[in-house]
Design an enzyme around this catalytic site. Structure first.
Site, short mmCIF file in Angstrom:
data_model
loop_
_atom_site.label_atom_id
_atom_site.label_comp_id
_atom_site.label_asym_id
_atom_site.label_seq_id
_atom_site.Cartn_x
_atom_site.Cartn_y
_atom_site.Cartn_z
N GLY A 100 3.15 -2.08 6.58
CA GLY A 100 2.01 -1.08 6.42
C GLY A 100 0.83 -1.64 6.66
O GLY A 100 0.48 -2.60 7.42
N SER A 101 -0.51 -0.82 6.05
CA SER A 101 -1.71 -0.98 6.60
C SER A 101 -2.10 -1.94 5.73
O SER A 101 -1.79 -2.48 4.80
CB SER A 101 -2.44 0.38 6.42
OG SER A 101 -2.55 0.73 4.99
N THR A 102 -3.60 -2.25 6.30
CA THR A 102 -4.27 -3.38 5.85
C THR A 102 -4.85 -2.92 4.42
O THR A 102 -5.21 -4.14 3.80
CB THR A 102 -5.55 -3.73 6.55
OG1 THR A 102 -6.23 -2.37 6.86
CG2 THR A 102 -5.13 -4.19 8.09
N ASN A 136 0.69 -1.06 -0.07
CA ASN A 136 -0.08 -0.13 -0.03
C ASN A 136 0.86 1.10 0.01
O ASN A 136 1.19 1.80 1.04
CB ASN A 136 -1.07 0.09 1.15
CG ASN A 136 -2.02 0.95 0.94
OD1 ASN A 136 -2.32 1.39 -0.09
ND2 ASN A 136 -2.70 1.38 2.15
#
Length: 143
Positions: A66-68, A32
């Site tokens: 990092g983020s989902t 992402n």
């Protein structure tokens, strides 16, 4: 030219089989913002793989970060045919595992050797996640 083949044993994270050219990094990857999902090119500034294309390759890497949102980027890459063919990870984590599950990307981790240390860019890798095996073939010169 001769070839050398060795097999590493690990554990299945996501079922499946894949083979192809290895692309290797000792760094974590963020899908992402660190990889262009339209092209498969690593875009994270300063990353070891910055500017290289991971599409269709066996991605050998430390772990995800990092983020989902990265899970959905991986899935989007599968639909665009810009995703790696498989993941060989040192340490699995949620973001890349979920992305691999929804994108049907085979994953093996927890190998008996550090794959980022023994697999080289360009090696041919055959991954059988169900068996937990990663077979590596390397061309070596006789010279």
């Amino acid at each position: 030219m001769t070839t050398e083949t060795f097999v590493m044993k690990g554990k299945k994270i996501v079922t499946g089989k894949a083979s192809g050219e290895a692309i290797v990094t000792k760094e974590a990857i963020s899908f992402n913002g660190g990889v262009d999902n339209m092209t498969g090119v690593v875009t994270e500034p300063g990353h070891e793989l910055e500017g290289q294309n991971i599409a269709g390759k066996i991605l050998v890497f430390l772990t995800g970060k990092g983020s989902t949102g990265g899970s959905y980027k991986i899935y989007d890459m599968v639909s665009r045919r810009t995703a790696p063919a498989a993941f060989v990870q040192v340490t699995p984590e949620g973001v890349t595992t979920i992305g691999a599950i929804i994108g049907n990307i085979p994953v093996v981790a927890g190998l008996d050797q550090d794959p980022t240390a023994v697999i080289r860019n360009g090696d041919f890798v055959e991954l059988d996640a169900d068996a937990g095996t990663v077979a590596v073939t390397r061309r070596a010169s006789n010279g």
